[in-house]
Design a protein around this motif. Sequence first.
Motif, PDB file in Angstrom:
ATOM      1  N   PHE A 204       6.891  -5.290  -6.410  1.00 54.49           N
ATOM      2  CA  PHE A 204       7.187  -3.877  -6.207  1.00 54.49           C
ATOM      3  C   PHE A 204       7.620  -3.199  -7.509  1.00 54.49           C
ATOM      4  CE2 PHE A 204       7.412  -5.285  -1.762  1.00 54.49           C
ATOM      5  CZ  PHE A 204       6.650  -4.296  -1.170  1.00 54.49           C
ATOM      6  N   GLU A 205       8.310  -3.945  -8.376  1.00 53.99           N
ATOM      7  CA  GLU A 205       8.702  -3.387  -9.664  1.00 53.99           C
ATOM      8  C   GLU A 205       7.478  -3.140 -10.544  1.00 53.99           C
ATOM      9  OE1 GLU A 205      11.137  -1.695 -12.439  1.00 53.99           O
ATOM     10  OE2 GLU A 205      11.579  -2.251 -10.369  1.00 53.99           O
ATOM     11  N   VAL A 206       6.493  -4.032 -10.460  1.00 49.95           N
ATOM     12  CA  VAL A 206       5.251  -3.844 -11.217  1.00 49.95           C
ATOM     13  C   VAL A 206       4.530  -2.582 -10.749  1.00 49.95           C
ATOM     14  CG1 VAL A 206       2.941  -4.802 -11.640  1.00 49.95           C
ATOM     15  CG2 VAL A 206       4.938  -6.277 -11.805  1.00 49.95           C
ATOM     16  N   ILE A 207       4.475  -2.377  -9.440  1.00 44.23           N
ATOM     17  CA  ILE A 207       3.865  -1.145  -8.924  1.00 44.23           C
ATOM     18  C   ILE A 207       4.619   0.067  -9.465  1.00 44.23           C
ATOM     19  CG2 ILE A 207       3.426   0.236  -6.861  1.00 44.23           C
ATOM     20  CD1 ILE A 207       3.059  -2.409  -5.321  1.00 44.23           C
ATOM     21  N   ASN A 208       5.935  -0.007  -9.408  1.00 43.72           N
ATOM     22  CA  ASN A 208       6.767   1.120  -9.817  1.00 43.72           C
ATOM     23  C   ASN A 208       6.575   1.475 -11.295  1.00 43.72           C
ATOM     24  OD1 ASN A 208       8.932   3.066  -9.328  1.00 43.72           O
ATOM     25  ND2 ASN A 208      10.145   1.752 -10.672  1.00 43.72           N
ATOM     26  N   GLN A 209       6.463   0.434 -12.132  1.00 45.76           N
ATOM     27  CA  GLN A 209       6.359   0.687 -13.565  1.00 45.76           C
ATOM     28  C   GLN A 209       4.931   0.914 -14.057  1.00 45.76           C
ATOM     29  OE1 GLN A 209       8.474  -1.742 -16.374  1.00 45.76           O
ATOM     30  NE2 GLN A 209      10.102  -2.255 -14.942  1.00 45.76           N
TER      31      GLN A 209
ATOM     32  N   LYS B 203       0.833  -1.202   0.000  1.00 48.06           N
ATOM     33  CA  LYS B 203       0.000   0.000   0.000  1.00 48.06           C
ATOM     34  C   LYS B 203       0.871   1.257   0.000  1.00 48.06           C
ATOM     35  CE  LYS B 203      -4.195  -1.784   0.242  1.00 48.06           C
ATOM     36  NZ  LYS B 203      -5.175  -1.594  -0.839  1.00 48.06           N
ATOM     37  N   ALA B 204       1.972   1.214   0.786  1.00 46.11           N
ATOM     38  CA  ALA B 204       2.852   2.380   0.850  1.00 46.11           C
ATOM     39  C   ALA B 204       3.510   2.648  -0.503  1.00 46.11           C
ATOM     40  CB  ALA B 204       3.913   2.165   1.924  1.00 46.11           C
ATOM     41  N   ALA B 205       3.943   1.578  -1.174  1.00 43.41           N
ATOM     42  CA  ALA B 205       4.555   1.732  -2.497  1.00 43.41           C
ATOM     43  C   ALA B 205       3.542   2.292  -3.493  1.00 43.41           C
ATOM     44  CB  ALA B 205       5.103   0.389  -2.978  1.00 43.41           C
ATOM     45  N   ALA B 206       2.300   1.794  -3.396  1.00 43.64           N
ATOM     46  CA  ALA B 206       1.249   2.287  -4.294  1.00 43.64           C
ATOM     47  C   ALA B 206       0.937   3.756  -4.008  1.00 43.64           C
ATOM     48  CB  ALA B 206      -0.004   1.431  -4.135  1.00 43.64           C
ATOM     49  N   ALA B 207       0.899   4.115  -2.730  1.00 41.99           N
ATOM     50  CA  ALA B 207       0.599   5.506  -2.367  1.00 41.99           C
ATOM     51  C   ALA B 207       1.676   6.455  -2.901  1.00 41.99           C
ATOM     52  CB  ALA B 207       0.481   5.631  -0.853  1.00 41.99           C
ATOM     53  N   ALA B 208       2.919   6.000  -2.859  1.00 44.35           N
ATOM     54  CA  ALA B 208       4.017   6.826  -3.374  1.00 44.35           C
ATOM     55  C   ALA B 208       3.863   7.073  -4.873  1.00 44.35           C
ATOM     56  CB  ALA B 208       5.353   6.152  -3.082  1.00 44.35           C
ATOM     57  N   LYS B 209       3.442   6.049  -5.606  1.00 44.11           N
ATOM     58  CA  LYS B 209       3.237   6.222  -7.053  1.00 44.11           C
ATOM     59  C   LYS B 209       2.052   7.142  -7.334  1.00 44.11           C
ATOM     60  CE  LYS B 209       5.434   4.816  -9.666  1.00 44.11           C
ATOM     61  NZ  LYS B 209       6.715   5.349 -10.177  1.00 44.11           N
TER      62      LYS B 209
ATOM     63  N   GLN C 269      -1.659  -2.043 -18.859  1.00 45.73           N
ATOM     64  CA  GLN C 269      -0.487  -1.506 -18.176  1.00 45.73           C
ATOM     65  C   GLN C 269       0.616  -2.558 -18.065  1.00 45.73           C
ATOM     66  OE1 GLN C 269      -1.019   1.868 -18.448  1.00 45.73           O
ATOM     67  NE2 GLN C 269       0.114   1.929 -16.517  1.00 45.73           N
ATOM     68  N   LEU C 270       0.223  -3.793 -17.795  1.00 42.56           N
ATOM     69  CA  LEU C 270       1.210  -4.870 -17.655  1.00 42.56           C
ATOM     70  C   LEU C 270       1.944  -5.147 -18.968  1.00 42.56           C
ATOM     71  CD1 LEU C 270      -0.770  -7.336 -15.364  1.00 42.56           C
ATOM     72  CD2 LEU C 270       1.178  -5.910 -14.709  1.00 42.56           C
ATOM     73  N   LYS C 271       1.329  -4.789 -20.096  1.00 43.14           N
ATOM     74  CA  LYS C 271       1.988  -4.962 -21.390  1.00 43.14           C
ATOM     75  C   LYS C 271       3.253  -4.096 -21.499  1.00 43.14           C
ATOM     76  CE  LYS C 271      -2.067  -6.091 -24.247  1.00 43.14           C
ATOM     77  NZ  LYS C 271      -2.921  -5.630 -25.383  1.00 43.14           N
ATOM     78  N   SER C 272       3.271  -3.010 -20.735  1.00 39.11           N
ATOM     79  CA  SER C 272       4.399  -2.078 -20.831  1.00 39.11           C
ATOM     80  C   SER C 272       5.571  -2.448 -19.930  1.00 39.11           C
ATOM     81  CB  SER C 272       3.920  -0.661 -20.480  1.00 39.11           C
ATOM     82  OG  SER C 272       3.549  -0.579 -19.111  1.00 39.11           O
ATOM     83  N   LEU C 273       5.451  -3.546 -19.195  1.00 41.46           N
ATOM     84  CA  LEU C 273       6.520  -3.949 -18.278  1.00 41.46           C
ATOM     85  C   LEU C 273       7.835  -4.147 -19.022  1.00 41.46           C
ATOM     86  CD1 LEU C 273       5.167  -6.616 -15.749  1.00 41.46           C
ATOM     87  CD2 LEU C 273       6.360  -4.498 -15.193  1.00 41.46           C
ATOM     88  N   LYS C 274       8.899  -3.643 -18.430  1.00 42.02           N
ATOM     89  CA  LYS C 274      10.244  -3.842 -18.974  1.00 42.02           C
ATOM     90  C   LYS C 274      11.124  -4.360 -17.844  1.00 42.02           C
ATOM     91  CE  LYS C 274      10.081  -0.355 -22.671  1.00 42.02           C
ATOM     92  NZ  LYS C 274       8.646  -0.098 -22.546  1.00 42.02           N
ATOM     93  N   ILE C 275      11.308  -5.675 -17.840  1.00 40.19           N
ATOM     94  CA  ILE C 275      12.168  -6.303 -16.838  1.00 40.19           C
ATOM     95  C   ILE C 275      13.485  -6.604 -17.536  1.00 40.19           C
ATOM     96  CG2 ILE C 275      12.358  -8.131 -15.111  1.00 40.19           C
ATOM     97  CD1 ILE C 275       9.935  -6.397 -14.651  1.00 40.19           C
TER      98      ILE C 275
ATOM     99  N   GLY D 226       1.464  10.877  -9.529  1.00 36.00           N
ATOM    100  CA  GLY D 226       0.478  11.059 -10.588  1.00 36.00           C
ATOM    101  C   GLY D 226       0.094   9.784 -11.309  1.00 36.00           C
ATOM    102  N   PHE D 227       0.601   8.625 -10.840  1.00 36.83           N
ATOM    103  CA  PHE D 227       0.255   7.344 -11.461  1.00 36.83           C
ATOM    104  C   PHE D 227      -1.195   6.977 -11.149  1.00 36.83           C
ATOM    105  CE2 PHE D 227       4.440   6.644 -12.781  1.00 36.83           C
ATOM    106  CZ  PHE D 227       4.589   5.395 -13.363  1.00 36.83           C
ATOM    107  N   GLU D 228      -1.869   6.385 -12.117  1.00 32.90           N
ATOM    108  CA  GLU D 228      -3.168   5.786 -11.850  1.00 32.90           C
ATOM    109  C   GLU D 228      -2.914   4.392 -11.279  1.00 32.90           C
ATOM    110  OE1 GLU D 228      -7.448   4.773 -14.006  1.00 32.90           O
ATOM    111  OE2 GLU D 228      -5.844   5.748 -15.130  1.00 32.90           O
ATOM    112  N   LEU D 229      -3.588   4.058 -10.180  1.00 38.19           N
ATOM    113  CA  LEU D 229      -3.371   2.775  -9.522  1.00 38.19           C
ATOM    114  C   LEU D 229      -4.449   1.773  -9.892  1.00 38.19           C
ATOM    115  CD1 LEU D 229      -2.357   3.916  -5.924  1.00 38.19           C
ATOM    116  CD2 LEU D 229      -0.855   3.252  -7.812  1.00 38.19           C
ATOM    117  N   TYR D 230      -4.054   0.501  -9.911  1.00 42.80           N
ATOM    118  CA  TYR D 230      -4.970  -0.616 -10.179  1.00 42.80           C
ATOM    119  C   TYR D 230      -4.729  -1.622  -9.061  1.00 42.80           C
ATOM    120  CZ  TYR D 230      -4.666   1.740 -14.670  1.00 42.80           C
ATOM    121  OH  TYR D 230      -4.656   2.700 -15.659  1.00 42.80           O
TER     122      TYR D 230
END
Length: 396
Positions: free
Chosen positions: A340-345, A21-27, A381-387, A31-35
């Motif tokens: 956490f990387e998914v949240i970040n991206q 939740k904290a990581a999501a709140a930071a995003k 959004q998950l389509k844009s993941l770059k690992i 200005g990120f839209e959260l899912y």
Amino acid sequence: MNIEPSRKMSIFEPAIFGDLKAAAAAKKVEGFELYDLSLGSPDLPPDEKIRKVLSEQSFSANSYGYTLNGTKRFYEAVTDYYKRRTNVILDPHTEVIQTMGSQEGLVHLPLAFCNEGDIVLTTNPGYVAYDAGIKLAGAVPYYMNLLEENNYLPDLDAIPEEVAYKAKLMILNLPGNPVPAMPDAAFFEKVVAFANTYNVIILHDAAYSEFYFTGDTPSSFLTTPGAKEVGMEINSLSKSFSLAGTRIAYIVGNAEMISIMKQLKSNLDFGIFEPIQEAGIAALNNAEEITDRLRKIFAERHKVLMQGLTDLGWTVTPSSGGMFVWAKYPYDMDDKEFAFEVINQTGVVMVPGTVFGSEGAGYVRVALVQDVETLKKAVEQLKSLKIETCATLVNN
């Protein structure tokens, strides 16, 4: 003053949900839209009939006393629900007990039946409350791994005899959290036979029993011949009726086991707020109408998310029920780092699989708690993941 936690507190690790939740709140601040597809808390409100009863009963000046073991009306509503929905006949006086949500019942139940050192058979992955209750009682978990080759059902034949004979309790959750595996009659028959052979109490967690997308009625362990002689079923109104915050559930089954639970519960609390019980009665009495409508919504969400993740190349566990999708992502990356990387991206919030046990490595749990359009956006959004540093496919 030197304040130290008890040694027993060492068994309770900090939950990861707050960190997610904290990581999501930071995003969100960025200005990120959260899912948010993390917590299995229903996003849909309770039916209007339920809300009306709760409102009216809460206004009554006579609704604020202790209810102790629960009201006769609530117990009769539970038994009538089981008779209508599963054709299981229960005695409301001896075969039902109320709990303050299923988590409270699940955590306290091992205290009623297990001595220190007793073995409890539980699943890996499994709902986190099971481990908490087992360890609180001083019992020892033996993990039954949920593997793809066994259709994500526990392999009872793989349990060593010396473990089976020492086991006191088995906890099952079908369809489950986090793995929404669906049992058939033959599996439950095998469970009853196992219980009789090794003198093991069975607890089936049926929190998601109304989340079935094929068939005509919910699955209940108690429909199995001999089930009531060896075990119990715990069911919550949280998921099936969108009453998560009211904390109301019940355990049904073997009368002697229920009596032991009543003795324990009489030392723990003084009952659930009566208006909440009345709201629960309204839910159970109108279950067919309410759950049919919810099932249609969740079935569509399930279809969209299953197909969407599959199209992305994720390996999605086949399921025909439950409130979650259990998916293996196509990257060679630690599941917690991945979440956490998914949240970040992307702003998509999921729960890493190892929260539920070591067999969750490489998986995430995705909850069906957003509408169809939001789920479609999350998949986009998950389509844009770059690992970039971990591009090796897990299943190669």
